[in-house]
Design an enzyme around this catalytic site. Structure first.
Site, PDB file in Angstrom:
ATOM      1  CG  HIS A  96      37.996  31.877  24.980  1.00 28.11           C
ATOM      2  ND1 HIS A  96      38.102  31.259  26.194  1.00 28.11           N
ATOM      3  CD2 HIS A  96      36.905  32.680  25.059  1.00 28.11           C
ATOM      4  CE1 HIS A  96      37.105  31.653  26.977  1.00 28.11           C
ATOM      5  NE2 HIS A  96      36.362  32.511  26.307  1.00 28.11           N
ATOM      6  CG  ASP A 138      46.461  26.378  21.885  1.00 26.12           C
ATOM      7  OD1 ASP A 138      45.359  26.941  21.904  1.00 26.12           O
ATOM      8  OD2 ASP A 138      46.619  25.158  22.043  1.00 26.12           O
TER       9      ASP A 138
HETATM   10  P1  ADQ Z   1      40.729  24.664  22.580  1.00 23.54           P
HETATM   11  O1  ADQ Z   1      41.374  24.980  21.278  1.00 23.54           O
HETATM   12  O2  ADQ Z   1      39.623  23.674  22.532  1.00 23.54           O
HETATM   13  O3  ADQ Z   1      40.195  25.986  23.344  1.00 23.54           O
HETATM   14  P2  ADQ Z   1      42.296  23.753  24.994  1.00 23.54           P
HETATM   15  O4  ADQ Z   1      42.438  24.942  25.839  1.00 23.54           O
HETATM   16  O5  ADQ Z   1      43.515  22.903  25.009  1.00 23.54           O
HETATM   17  O6  ADQ Z   1      41.970  24.118  23.486  1.00 23.54           O
HETATM   18  O7  ADQ Z   1      41.158  22.706  25.422  1.00 23.54           O
HETATM   19  C1  ADQ Z   1      39.924  23.022  25.886  1.00 23.54           C
HETATM   20  C2  ADQ Z   1      39.331  21.844  26.729  1.00 23.54           C
HETATM   21  O8  ADQ Z   1      38.978  20.701  25.943  1.00 23.54           O
HETATM   22  C3  ADQ Z   1      40.278  21.343  27.812  1.00 23.54           C
HETATM   23  O9  ADQ Z   1      39.599  21.445  29.030  1.00 23.54           O
HETATM   24  C4  ADQ Z   1      40.572  19.898  27.450  1.00 23.54           C
HETATM   25  O10 ADQ Z   1      40.654  19.034  28.567  1.00 23.54           O
HETATM   26  C5  ADQ Z   1      39.412  19.503  26.582  1.00 23.54           C
HETATM   27  N1  ADQ Z   1      39.899  18.532  25.595  1.00 23.54           N
HETATM   28  C6  ADQ Z   1      40.857  18.744  24.695  1.00 23.54           C
HETATM   29  N2  ADQ Z   1      41.085  17.599  23.991  1.00 23.54           N
HETATM   30  C7  ADQ Z   1      40.248  16.682  24.489  1.00 23.54           C
HETATM   31  C8  ADQ Z   1      40.019  15.294  24.202  1.00 23.54           C
HETATM   32  N3  ADQ Z   1      40.754  14.679  23.289  1.00 23.54           N
HETATM   33  N4  ADQ Z   1      39.051  14.622  24.905  1.00 23.54           N
HETATM   34  C9  ADQ Z   1      38.343  15.270  25.848  1.00 23.54           C
HETATM   35  N5  ADQ Z   1      38.543  16.569  26.189  1.00 23.54           N
HETATM   36  C10 ADQ Z   1      39.475  17.255  25.521  1.00 23.54           C
HETATM   37  C11 ADQ Z   1      40.208  27.408  23.075  1.00 23.54           C
HETATM   38  C12 ADQ Z   1      41.544  28.009  22.670  1.00 23.54           C
HETATM   39  C13 ADQ Z   1      42.601  27.698  23.728  1.00 23.54           C
HETATM   40  C14 ADQ Z   1      42.136  28.202  25.093  1.00 23.54           C
HETATM   41  C15 ADQ Z   1      40.732  27.715  25.392  1.00 23.54           C
HETATM   42  C16 ADQ Z   1      40.160  28.344  26.666  1.00 23.54           C
HETATM   43  O11 ADQ Z   1      41.944  27.508  21.398  1.00 23.54           O
HETATM   44  O12 ADQ Z   1      43.844  28.309  23.386  1.00 23.54           O
HETATM   45  O13 ADQ Z   1      43.018  27.711  26.099  1.00 23.54           O
HETATM   46  O14 ADQ Z   1      39.837  28.025  24.324  1.00 23.54           O
HETATM   47  O15 ADQ Z   1      40.244  29.741  26.628  1.00 23.54           O
END
Ligand code: ADQ
Length: 460
Positions: free
Chosen positions: A156, A364
């Site tokens: 991921h 990211d």
């Molecule tokens: P993350 O680093 O967690 O995931 P991201 O893909 O932006 O990053 O977010 C994952 C989920 O968490 C999103 O559905 C988002 O809505 C939710 N989220 C983020 N901030 C939030 C908040 N403040 N309150 C509530 N919900 C929140 C990792 C990798 C990413 C990759 C994903 C999926 O780091 O690059 O896109 O996995 O593969």
């Protein structure tokens, strides 16, 4: 394709718990679509010394198999190797990485113990799909436990340039384990290319014409499967009561000011200080916007036991305080910075209310917030996405305002441009982005990965 699907991920969405994340829903759907299967992973519980073996729960056709961690495992495997070594290195932050042999030993031991637990209940015709950087050694450990069936792996987070990956003292072990999988999936073409180049340069791999990679006696495939979201579900969420209520509460405070929003886990990879500085810089440059624009940053703390995360928290508190002290007025607060999380529905409502979404990670894997922001907009008055060129999503969302997040002046200009963009251009850019969000949605992601894994040739 006959066998069950077995998913292994560090955290699992336990039965009964709300499936907040799109990913949790997607994996549950993948299991349901195949008529059932098993979801195996860490229960989220840390026990002082002994663990309890796997606990099984059934929900519809899905069996959940939960394993606990001991405190020592949690410290070494999770906080230690996964989050103090792998996470920083894979995000190009070798300066923050701690290479501790004891942490690696704990990581290896948990991968081995979990692989053995998993091997107990997989059947020869099942296919196994392992997720993310917590389980890089799962491939080798499953093979060592005698499993010969199909196993796929999806990363991921980014796969860094070979020179950076090689800074991990155990890089050969990790990469050889990845070669034990039949299919290794990445978020972007750049990640896939980095992995292939590493295998060629460091392990003497041969890239065959049909796309197969030959490494010593193993052959595997490595490909790009960019993760997506469920745009219809997000559009529905943006119309929900909770979304309207959240937008109403915020709207009362921001009144008719333009709203700029950022939503991230509080992580040093997300570029949060640079983003606040860029917003401050925009206020420096555009006095005419004083009192007319508010920046809402939602960033719930994560991994607080890791030092680098505590430092970030302090830095953000200071920056938001300074910018507000410089610019706030009796009736205007330029930055609202909330260190807590909100529900999916509430976030969708806030995205819809916003004139601009700022998603500017320093690095990211994909960044789902970028796609969620696009999916939550309306066709007649869409907000503008300011997106880091170093987010995986930038490969697909090329109609966003792409920025280098390290370039504060350019980021400030992009925020200004987003706030002043004519409606016609906003609509045009959004149409382009929503097309890609719809074409490569979460269903496309899991179906294309599983089709490729089903097609992988398993040596007889
Ligand atoms: P993350 O680093 O967690 O995931 P991201 O893909 O932006 O990053 O977010 C994952 C989920 O968490 C999103 O559905 C988002 O809505 C939710 N989220 C983020 N901030 C939030 C908040 N403040 N309150 C509530 N919900 C929140 C990792 C990798 C990413 C990759 C994903 C999926 O780091 O690059 O896109 O996995 O593969």
């Amino acid at each position: 394709m006959t066998g069950r699907l077995i998913i292994a991920s560090n955290r699992i969405a336990a039965p009964g718990a709300p499936r907040a994340g799109g990913l949790a829903v997607a994996l549950a759907d993948a299991l349901a679509e195949r008529g059932g299967g098993v979801w195996f992973g860490w229960s989220g519980e840390v026990l002082e010394r002994e663990t309890r073996g796997v606990r099984l729960f059934a929900e519809n056709n899905i069996d959940f198999a939960l394993a606990d961690l001991t405190q020592a495992e949690y410290d070494g495997y999770y906080l230690g190797y996964a989050n103090r070594a792998l996470w920083p290195v894979f995000h190009y932050r070798t300066d923050l990485a701690h290479f501790d042999e004891a942490d690696f030993a704990a990581y290896e031991a948990v991968n081995r113990r979990f692989a053995r637990l998993l091997a107990q209940f997989i059947r020869p015709d099942d296919i196994v799909w392992v997720h993310d950087y917590h389980f890089l050694l799962m491939g080798a450990e499953l093979r060592a436990s005698g499993w010969e069936g199909r196993i796929g792996f999806f990363l991921h987070i980014p796969f860094p340039a070979p020179e950076v990956f090689a800074s991990l003292p155990q890089h050969h072990r990790l990469a050889r384990s990845l070669c034990s999988f039949d299919l290794v999936g990445f978020q972007t073409e750049r990640d896939t290319a980095n992995f292939r180049r590493y295998l060629v340069e460091q392990l003497g791999a041969q890239l065959l014409d049909d796309g197969t990679i030959q490494v010593a006696d193993r052959s595997l495939r490595a490909d790009t499967f960019s993760i997506g979201v469920d745009p219809d579900d997000i559009a529905r969420a943006a119309e929900s009561d909770e979304a309207r209520s959240a937008a109403g509460r915020l709207g009362r405070i921001t009144e008719n000011r333009a709203l700029v929003i950022g939503v991230d886990r509080m992580d040093y990879s997300k570029g949060l200080p640079q983003r606040m500085e860029a917003f401050g810089r925009m206020l420096d440059d555009h006095a005419e916007l004083h009192g007319g624009v508010s920046f809402l940053q939602i960033a719930p703390p994560s991994r607080e036991a890791v030092d680098a995360y505590q430092d970030l928290r302090q830095q953000l508190d200071q920056l938001a305080g300074r910018i507000n002290a410089d610019y706030a007025d009796l009736d205007w607060m330029p930055i609202r910075y909330l260190a807590r999380s909100y529900s999916r529905d509430a976030l969708a409502g806030l995205y819809r209310l916003s004139r601009a979404g700022i998603v500017t990670p320093l690095y990211d894997g994909m960044n789902l917030v970028a796609k969620e922001f696009v999916a939550a907009q309306t066709a007649d008055d869409p907000g503008v996405l300011v997106l880091s060129e170093f987010a995986g999503a930038a490969d697909q969302l090329t109609a966003a305002l792409l920025v280098n997040p390290h370039d504060i002046a350019a980021s400030a200009d992009a925020i200004y441009r987003a706030l002043t963009m004519p409606l016609e251009e906003r609509v045009e850019r959004w149409q382009d982005m929503i097309r890609s969000v719809r074409d490569q949605d979460i269903g496309w992601w899991r179906r294309s990965f599983l089709a490729a894994l089903d097609a992988a040739v398993v040596p007889a």
